[in-house]
Design a protein around this motif. Structure first.
Motif, PDB file in Angstrom:
ATOM      1  N   PHE A 338       2.627 146.947   3.319  1.00 30.60           N
ATOM      2  CA  PHE A 338       3.431 146.160   4.374  1.00 30.60           C
ATOM      3  C   PHE A 338       4.459 145.531   3.703  1.00 30.60           C
ATOM      4  O   PHE A 338       4.155 144.634   2.691  1.00 30.60           O
ATOM      5  N   ARG A 339       5.521 145.957   3.662  1.00 26.52           N
ATOM      6  CA  ARG A 339       6.638 145.213   2.750  1.00 26.52           C
ATOM      7  C   ARG A 339       7.793 144.562   3.653  1.00 26.52           C
ATOM      8  O   ARG A 339       8.510 145.293   4.216  1.00 26.52           O
ATOM      9  N   ASP A 340       7.506 143.380   3.689  1.00 29.98           N
ATOM     10  CA  ASP A 340       8.702 142.605   4.369  1.00 29.98           C
ATOM     11  C   ASP A 340       9.565 141.737   3.646  1.00 29.98           C
ATOM     12  O   ASP A 340      10.519 141.055   4.275  1.00 29.98           O
ATOM     13  N   HIS A 341       9.514 141.777   2.336  1.00 30.33           N
ATOM     14  CA  HIS A 341      10.434 141.390   1.366  1.00 30.33           C
ATOM     15  C   HIS A 341      10.477 139.689   1.454  1.00 30.33           C
ATOM     16  O   HIS A 341      11.533 139.335   0.924  1.00 30.33           O
ATOM     17  N   VAL A 342       9.419 139.336   1.682  1.00 29.71           N
ATOM     18  CA  VAL A 342       9.473 137.722   2.171  1.00 29.71           C
ATOM     19  C   VAL A 342       8.520 137.226   0.694  1.00 29.71           C
ATOM     20  O   VAL A 342       7.735 137.802  -0.043  1.00 29.71           O
ATOM     21  N   GLY A 343       9.218 136.063   0.331  1.00 25.68           N
ATOM     22  CA  GLY A 343       8.665 135.296  -0.894  1.00 25.68           C
ATOM     23  C   GLY A 343       9.588 135.551  -2.157  1.00 25.68           C
ATOM     24  O   GLY A 343      10.678 135.839  -2.043  1.00 25.68           O
ATOM     25  N   ILE A 344       9.008 135.074  -3.326  1.00 30.83           N
ATOM     26  CA  ILE A 344       9.964 134.879  -4.408  1.00 30.83           C
ATOM     27  C   ILE A 344       9.206 136.050  -5.576  1.00 30.83           C
ATOM     28  O   ILE A 344       8.005 136.068  -5.760  1.00 30.83           O
ATOM     29  N   HIS A 345      10.192 136.911  -5.741  1.00 32.49           N
ATOM     30  CA  HIS A 345       9.718 138.331  -6.822  1.00 32.49           C
ATOM     31  C   HIS A 345      10.710 138.512  -7.615  1.00 32.49           C
ATOM     32  O   HIS A 345      11.991 138.267  -7.505  1.00 32.49           O
ATOM     33  N   ALA A 346      10.031 138.869  -8.881  1.00 33.10           N
ATOM     34  CA  ALA A 346      10.943 139.266 -10.172  1.00 33.10           C
ATOM     35  C   ALA A 346      11.759 140.529  -9.575  1.00 33.10           C
ATOM     36  O   ALA A 346      11.311 141.473  -8.915  1.00 33.10           O
ATOM     37  N   ARG A 423       5.430 135.848   9.525  1.00 31.91           N
ATOM     38  CA  ARG A 423       6.120 136.919   8.576  1.00 31.91           C
ATOM     39  C   ARG A 423       6.134 138.388   9.461  1.00 31.91           C
ATOM     40  O   ARG A 423       6.932 139.304   9.151  1.00 31.91           O
ATOM     41  N   GLY A 424       5.204 138.546  10.139  1.00 31.89           N
ATOM     42  CA  GLY A 424       4.863 139.948  10.638  1.00 31.89           C
ATOM     43  C   GLY A 424       5.463 140.162  12.077  1.00 31.89           C
ATOM     44  O   GLY A 424       5.408 141.345  12.631  1.00 31.89           O
ATOM     45  N   ALA A 425       6.041 139.164  12.781  1.00 34.41           N
ATOM     46  CA  ALA A 425       6.538 139.342  14.113  1.00 34.41           C
ATOM     47  C   ALA A 425       7.968 139.936  13.818  1.00 34.41           C
ATOM     48  O   ALA A 425       8.972 139.652  13.457  1.00 34.41           O
ATOM     49  N   VAL A 426       7.999 141.065  15.093  1.00 36.51           N
ATOM     50  CA  VAL A 426       9.444 141.430  15.074  1.00 36.51           C
ATOM     51  C   VAL A 426       9.341 141.787  16.636  1.00 36.51           C
ATOM     52  O   VAL A 426       8.711 142.073  17.400  1.00 36.51           O
ATOM     53  N   ALA A 427      10.768 141.417  17.107  1.00 35.76           N
ATOM     54  CA  ALA A 427      10.926 141.503  18.514  1.00 35.76           C
ATOM     55  C   ALA A 427      12.338 142.111  18.863  1.00 35.76           C
ATOM     56  O   ALA A 427      13.146 141.917  18.360  1.00 35.76           O
ATOM     57  N   CYS A 428      12.273 142.886  19.934  1.00 38.49           N
ATOM     58  CA  CYS A 428      13.519 143.522  20.537  1.00 38.49           C
ATOM     59  C   CYS A 428      14.317 142.321  21.021  1.00 38.49           C
ATOM     60  O   CYS A 428      14.059 141.241  21.305  1.00 38.49           O
ATOM     61  N   THR A 429      15.643 142.636  21.758  1.00 38.37           N
ATOM     62  CA  THR A 429      16.447 141.900  22.413  1.00 38.37           C
ATOM     63  C   THR A 429      15.767 141.465  23.478  1.00 38.37           C
ATOM     64  O   THR A 429      15.987 139.969  24.181  1.00 38.37           O
ATOM     65  N   GLU A 458      -7.156 130.983   9.335  1.00 41.07           N
ATOM     66  CA  GLU A 458      -7.727 131.336   8.423  1.00 41.07           C
ATOM     67  C   GLU A 458      -7.520 132.893   8.318  1.00 41.07           C
ATOM     68  O   GLU A 458      -8.054 133.534   7.321  1.00 41.07           O
ATOM     69  N   PHE A 459      -6.581 133.384   9.149  1.00 43.34           N
ATOM     70  CA  PHE A 459      -6.456 134.681   9.300  1.00 43.34           C
ATOM     71  C   PHE A 459      -5.759 135.187   7.797  1.00 43.34           C
ATOM     72  O   PHE A 459      -4.811 134.571   7.295  1.00 43.34           O
ATOM     73  N   ASP A 460      -6.190 136.113   6.962  1.00 43.05           N
ATOM     74  CA  ASP A 460      -5.952 136.300   5.462  1.00 43.05           C
ATOM     75  C   ASP A 460      -5.303 137.873   5.304  1.00 43.05           C
ATOM     76  O   ASP A 460      -5.398 138.339   4.331  1.00 43.05           O
ATOM     77  N   GLN A 461      -4.871 138.433   6.569  1.00 38.15           N
ATOM     78  CA  GLN A 461      -4.308 139.691   6.186  1.00 38.15           C
ATOM     79  C   GLN A 461      -2.921 139.883   6.570  1.00 38.15           C
ATOM     80  O   GLN A 461      -2.343 139.015   7.404  1.00 38.15           O
ATOM     81  N   GLN A 462      -2.095 140.865   6.107  1.00 35.09           N
ATOM     82  CA  GLN A 462      -0.737 141.207   6.388  1.00 35.09           C
ATOM     83  C   GLN A 462      -0.895 141.824   7.786  1.00 35.09           C
ATOM     84  O   GLN A 462      -1.773 142.326   7.921  1.00 35.09           O
ATOM     85  N   LEU A 463      -0.030 141.410   8.701  1.00 39.22           N
ATOM     86  CA  LEU A 463       0.100 141.886  10.198  1.00 39.22           C
ATOM     87  C   LEU A 463       1.211 142.140  10.390  1.00 39.22           C
ATOM     88  O   LEU A 463       2.260 141.575  10.430  1.00 39.22           O
ATOM     89  N   ILE A 479       4.449 151.486  15.804  1.00 36.00           N
ATOM     90  CA  ILE A 479       4.184 151.704  14.451  1.00 36.00           C
ATOM     91  C   ILE A 479       3.609 150.495  14.054  1.00 36.00           C
ATOM     92  O   ILE A 479       3.377 150.275  12.833  1.00 36.00           O
ATOM     93  N   ALA A 480       3.200 149.632  14.820  1.00 33.04           N
ATOM     94  CA  ALA A 480       2.801 148.058  14.414  1.00 33.04           C
ATOM     95  C   ALA A 480       1.301 148.053  14.468  1.00 33.04           C
ATOM     96  O   ALA A 480       0.537 149.076  15.042  1.00 33.04           O
ATOM     97  N   ASP A 481       0.456 147.274  13.711  1.00 30.35           N
ATOM     98  CA  ASP A 481      -0.904 146.822  13.810  1.00 30.35           C
ATOM     99  C   ASP A 481      -1.197 146.478  15.031  1.00 30.35           C
ATOM    100  O   ASP A 481      -2.050 147.024  15.722  1.00 30.35           O
TER     101      ASP A 481
END
Length: 586
Positions: A338-346, A423-429, A458-463, A479-481
């Protein structure tokens, strides 16, 4: 005495094809400017319902969505949506400031990042439309070909050129594809929308599985079968002693008849990508059978209804090319990435980092855009990227400045450290602006995320939590969880927004569409249902089991029980309320 036969009424497809034969809207910008001088009442019906879309413009709904009109389509207002094309999601600081100014001055103070890396504006009037377009042109942007029967925004990995783990930077190919297909009179008249993804990343973050045409990177040992010169055309297509090329997939799409793209038995070399893209585009353009029904005009219907196979499609490509492509080589599909490109990465550049901010439901303010642009210039080199998870990335930040950038983004509500739900929420118009939507989505998604953050810290999974306001999947809920599909129900004596649940959708190695599990509830009960579902998962999961695996090992009645808190008979999933106006979906 002869009676005159009644004229035969055109079908929607016949009307669309007639109008496209009569005019290439890309060549008629002066007409659009004339409408701005004469006023909204002077705009002909064929421009309002067809030609505007070639310029990324369509009429805006009145807030009631589909139920406010007839035939499954709501009422139009004198305002317009405008979609800004960002190939590969690339945008620079100057352009971001220009978009912020347009949003503030003409678009009600908001902009939306879309699932195809575009930026979308609303509340545009015909009077202001030429000025909006001219501002885009002056900054190297355009709205051309973001709607209509054309090649839509060509997507790719937003980390192209930055990713330390990518096989290649495919963004030059994205740009070449745009140059080939956009503003080219040979390709203004396709049967329907045409969605392309070209990516060099290993994680397939641009979702090749649901594109009409998609290229994903693969590597093979250098051999005599490679370019005749014996040397690689460029160092960007080599990986050690290997040649980097691409797998090709065709015919993917979501909406009401979802279809995973079909992989062809071909290894496409770097220098073959654009010729192959042209060949596939021509095959689509020449598929007259797809022009007979607007609802079945996408490339996927060659497979679904017209008997095409991976083998026959490849033969047709090679016929167009005049040569055979090399056979495919083994590829490694990403496993539950699950790649949302969020955070600080090298980045791959030593000492440089990219910083990804989660833009909740894609909605961003002019102030937030300006702050991001200022940060990109002050601490980076002015480069920003949009993602198909509706987020924003600032590139090329030196290590010592990452904390300052992250803090400034957080202060503006663009979270670099965010919960799984944010991080995981996506919404149409949604029905706020869309004439086809059944439910409001943007405000609902924000409220839903805030509720889940409070209830399940406490939820600890990408979603992946995707919200779509109707069955047509602009929010990619299949194509979502957890995919939520907008409905209406009668509750407490009134018609209310509701959502139907689809669970376990995935892309990559385990690609498949979310299962309709037969559960629907009013919108205000959705947090309760998701809380019950996720608490059951946290309590009953096997060691190391992720959410997709948990859903996969349970039956639909069991999942329905987890959602409802009791055993219930399945609720049938309603069909789409009507067609998707060409240019609206996605």
């Amino acid at each position: 005495m002869h009676t005159q036969a009644a004229p035969i009424k055109e079908t929607k497809a016949q009307r669309a094809e007639r109008l496209k034969q009569q005019k290439n809207p890309w060549e008629c910008l002066d007409e659009l400017r004339e409408f701005a001088l004469r006023g909204h009442a002077a705009i002909p019906d064929e421009w309002l319902k067809t030609y505007f879309r070639w310029w990324g413009v369509y009429t805006q709904g009145d807030g009631a969505g589909a139920i406010g009109g007839t035939g499954g389509e709501g009422k139009a207002t004198p305002y317009f949506m405008l979609r800004i094309r960002l190939s590969n999601g690339f945008i620079n600081a100057r352009q971001a400031r220009a978009v912020a100014e347009l949003a503030e001055k003409y678009a009600g103070g908001i902009a939306d990042i879309t699932v195809r890396q575009n930026i979308q504006l609303h509340w545009i009037t015909i009077k202001d439309l030429p000025q909006v377009l001219d501002t885009l042109f002056e900054t190297g942007l355009t709205s051309m070909a973001t709607c209509g029967d054309v090649t839509r925004n060509v997507t790719g990995c937003p980390l192209a050129g930055l990713d330390a783990h990518g096989l290649c930077d495919a963004s030059p190919l994205v740009e070449q594809a745009v140059q080939l297909l956009v503003d080219n009179p040979e390709f203004y008249n396709l049967p329907r929308k045409f969605k392309i993804s070209i990516s060099g990343c290993r994680d397939w973050c641009s979702y090749p599985e649901i594109n009409d045409l998609a290229f994903t990177p693969v590597a093979r040992e250098w051999s005599a079968g490679s370019p005749a010169s014996g040397v690689l055309p460029s160092d960007r297509v080599s990986h050690g002693k290997q040649e980097v090329g691409f797998s090709i997939r065709v015919g993917g799409g979501l909406s009401t008849e979802p279809h995973l793209a079909v992989r062809l038995n071909a290894f496409v070399r770097w220098e073959q990508v654009i010729p192959v893209t042209k060949a596939v585009s021509e095959l689509f353009r020449e598929a007259d059978a797809l022009r007979e029904n607007r609802e079945r005009a996408r490339l996927k219907y060659l497979f679904l209804q017209h008997g095409w196979t991976a083998e026959s499609f490849l033969r047709e490509i090679e016929r167009k090319l005049g040569y055979k492509l090399d056979p495919a080589v083994p590829e490694q599909a990403p496993d539950d990435v699950f790649r949302d490109h969020v955070g600080i990465h090298a980045q791959k550049q030593p000492g440089l980092f990219y910083i990804g901010a989660a833009v909740l439901r894609g909605r961003i303010t002019p102030q937030q855009l300006r702050v991001a642009a200022d940060l990109a210039e002050r601490y980076g080199n002015g480069e920003l990227r949009t993602t198909n998870t509706q987020n924003l990335v600032i590139a090329n930040v030196p290590r010592e400045n990452t904390a300052a950038v992250a803090l400034a983004l957080e202060t503006e509500g663009l979270h670099v450290a965010a919960s799984a739900f944010w991080r995981g929420a996506v919404a149409c118009t949604g029905s706020e602006f869309c004439k086809l939507a059944i439910t409001e989505t943007k405000a609902f998604t924000r409220w839903l995320v805030e509720e889940l953050e409070e209830r399940l810290p406490e939820f600890d999974q990408q979603l992946k939590l995707n919200v779509t306001g109707c069955p047509n999947s602009c929010g990619q809920h299949r194509i979502a969880d957890i995919g939520l599909e907008g409905k209406k129900v009668k509750a407490d004596g009134r018609i209310q927004d509701a959502y139907y649940f689809c669970l376990g959708g995935a892309v990559g190695k385990h690609a498949g569409f979310g299962r309709p599990v037969g559960y629907r509830c009013p919108a205000n009960e959705v947090p309760d249902a998701i809380e019950r579902l996720l608490r059951t998962y946290l309590e009953a999961r096997h060691a190391g089991e992720n959410l997709r695996e948990f859903f996969a090992r349970h039956s639909e009645p069991a999942l329905r029980t987890f959602l409802a808190g009791q055993e219930l008979p399945p609720v049938l999933r309603d069909p789409s309320p009507g067609r998707v106006p060409h240019g609206l979906e996605g």
